[in-house]
Design a protein around this motif. Structure first.
Motif, PDB file in Angstrom:
ATOM      1  N   LYS A  45     127.319  79.600 128.918  1.00 27.42           N
ATOM      2  CA  LYS A  45     125.865  79.733 129.057  1.00 27.42           C
ATOM      3  C   LYS A  45     125.484  81.188 128.858  1.00 27.42           C
ATOM      4  O   LYS A  45     126.200  82.089 129.283  1.00 27.42           O
ATOM      5  CB  LYS A  45     125.458  79.270 130.459  1.00 27.42           C
ATOM      6  N   ILE A  46     124.338  81.398 128.229  1.00 25.73           N
ATOM      7  CA  ILE A  46     123.755  82.733 128.079  1.00 25.73           C
ATOM      8  C   ILE A  46     122.383  82.709 128.737  1.00 25.73           C
ATOM      9  O   ILE A  46     121.580  81.821 128.464  1.00 25.73           O
ATOM     10  CB  ILE A  46     123.599  83.130 126.597  1.00 25.73           C
ATOM     11  N   SER A  47     122.135  83.675 129.610  1.00 29.18           N
ATOM     12  CA  SER A  47     120.830  83.787 130.251  1.00 29.18           C
ATOM     13  C   SER A  47     120.216  85.122 129.859  1.00 29.18           C
ATOM     14  O   SER A  47     120.838  86.170 130.036  1.00 29.18           O
ATOM     15  CB  SER A  47     120.974  83.706 131.770  1.00 29.18           C
ATOM     16  N   TRP A  48     119.006  85.081 129.338  1.00 28.65           N
ATOM     17  CA  TRP A  48     118.323  86.298 128.910  1.00 28.65           C
ATOM     18  C   TRP A  48     117.330  86.793 129.944  1.00 28.65           C
ATOM     19  O   TRP A  48     116.657  87.790 129.741  1.00 28.65           O
ATOM     20  CB  TRP A  48     117.606  86.062 127.573  1.00 28.65           C
ATOM     21  N   GLY A  49     117.232  86.119 131.088  1.00 28.89           N
ATOM     22  CA  GLY A  49     116.279  86.504 132.131  1.00 28.89           C
ATOM     23  C   GLY A  49     116.645  87.805 132.812  1.00 28.89           C
ATOM     24  O   GLY A  49     117.762  88.291 132.712  1.00 28.89           O
ATOM     25  N   GLY A  50     115.674  88.340 133.546  1.00 28.44           N
ATOM     26  CA  GLY A  50     115.882  89.590 134.257  1.00 28.44           C
ATOM     27  C   GLY A  50     116.660  89.398 135.533  1.00 28.44           C
ATOM     28  O   GLY A  50     116.851  88.280 135.951  1.00 28.44           O
ATOM     29  N   PRO A  51     117.150  90.436 136.125  1.00 30.13           N
ATOM     30  CA  PRO A  51     116.932  91.810 135.708  1.00 30.13           C
ATOM     31  C   PRO A  51     117.832  92.237 134.548  1.00 30.13           C
ATOM     32  O   PRO A  51     117.635  93.291 133.973  1.00 30.13           O
ATOM     33  CB  PRO A  51     117.262  92.619 136.963  1.00 30.13           C
ATOM     34  N   PRO A  87     126.647  79.297 123.214  1.00 32.11           N
ATOM     35  CA  PRO A  87     127.683  78.593 123.967  1.00 32.11           C
ATOM     36  C   PRO A  87     128.723  77.999 123.010  1.00 32.11           C
ATOM     37  O   PRO A  87     128.379  77.506 121.939  1.00 32.11           O
ATOM     38  CB  PRO A  87     126.898  77.496 124.696  1.00 32.11           C
ATOM     39  N   GLY A  88     129.978  78.149 123.405  1.00 35.06           N
ATOM     40  CA  GLY A  88     131.088  77.705 122.568  1.00 35.06           C
ATOM     41  C   GLY A  88     131.774  78.838 121.837  1.00 35.06           C
ATOM     42  O   GLY A  88     132.910  78.703 121.385  1.00 35.06           O
ATOM     43  N   ASP A  89     131.102  79.990 121.704  1.00 34.08           N
ATOM     44  CA  ASP A  89     131.708  81.150 121.043  1.00 34.08           C
ATOM     45  C   ASP A  89     132.774  81.767 121.942  1.00 34.08           C
ATOM     46  O   ASP A  89     132.634  81.804 123.163  1.00 34.08           O
ATOM     47  CB  ASP A  89     130.658  82.224 120.736  1.00 34.08           C
ATOM     48  N   GLN A  90     133.818  82.291 121.307  1.00 35.16           N
ATOM     49  CA  GLN A  90     134.840  83.040 122.020  1.00 35.16           C
ATOM     50  C   GLN A  90     134.316  84.449 122.281  1.00 35.16           C
ATOM     51  O   GLN A  90     133.644  85.037 121.436  1.00 35.16           O
ATOM     52  CB  GLN A  90     136.131  83.118 121.193  1.00 35.16           C
TER      53      GLN A  90
END
Length: 128
Positions: A45-51, A87-90
């Motif tokens: 998972k990638i989250s771009w939220g703050g902080p 998601p899924g990238d090494q």
């Protein structure tokens, strides 16, 4: 002119210290070990939220780690922006892990996706 009572001055000093301590605890490095580790895994998972942006990285032997990046502008300056990873990238993350060994969390100074390196905190990188 107005006069401040000692009570008001002490209250202001206390509030300032509380705010500074909270900010330092969250944004500083005091929670992390001085030594750096390399973490390899798959982005879940990638989250771009703050902080600050974060990656949840599944490792082969140690479960899922939370990898914290720099503040949004600093992360962007490194070239790591939305769309360069999914998601899924090494991923290989170099950084400082939490001093609490029960917590699977690190502050990344560099991440590598494929052949591309993103130096988030170049001045903190201790290896090439």
């Amino acid at each position: 002119m107005f006069a401040l009572s000692i009570k008001h001055v002490l209250a202001a000093v206390g509030l300032s210290a509380a705010l500074a301590t909270g900010a330092a605890a969250h944004h500083g490095w005091s929670w992390a070990e001085a030594d750096q580790i390399e973490l390899r895994g798959t982005i879940e998972k990638i989250s771009w939220g703050g902080p600050h942006p974060t990656l949840d990285v599944a490792t082969a032997d140690d479960g899922v780690w939370r990898v914290e990046l720099g503040n949004p502008r600093q992360t962007e300056r490194s070239g790591f922006v939305e769309g360069v990873a999914k998601p899924g990238d090494q991923v290989i993350a170099l950084g400082n892990r939490s001093q609490d060994r029960n917590e699977k969390r690190m502050k990344a100074v560099r991440i590598t996706i494929g052949e591309k390196r993103y130096d988030i905190y170049p001045d903190r990188i201790r290896t090439n």
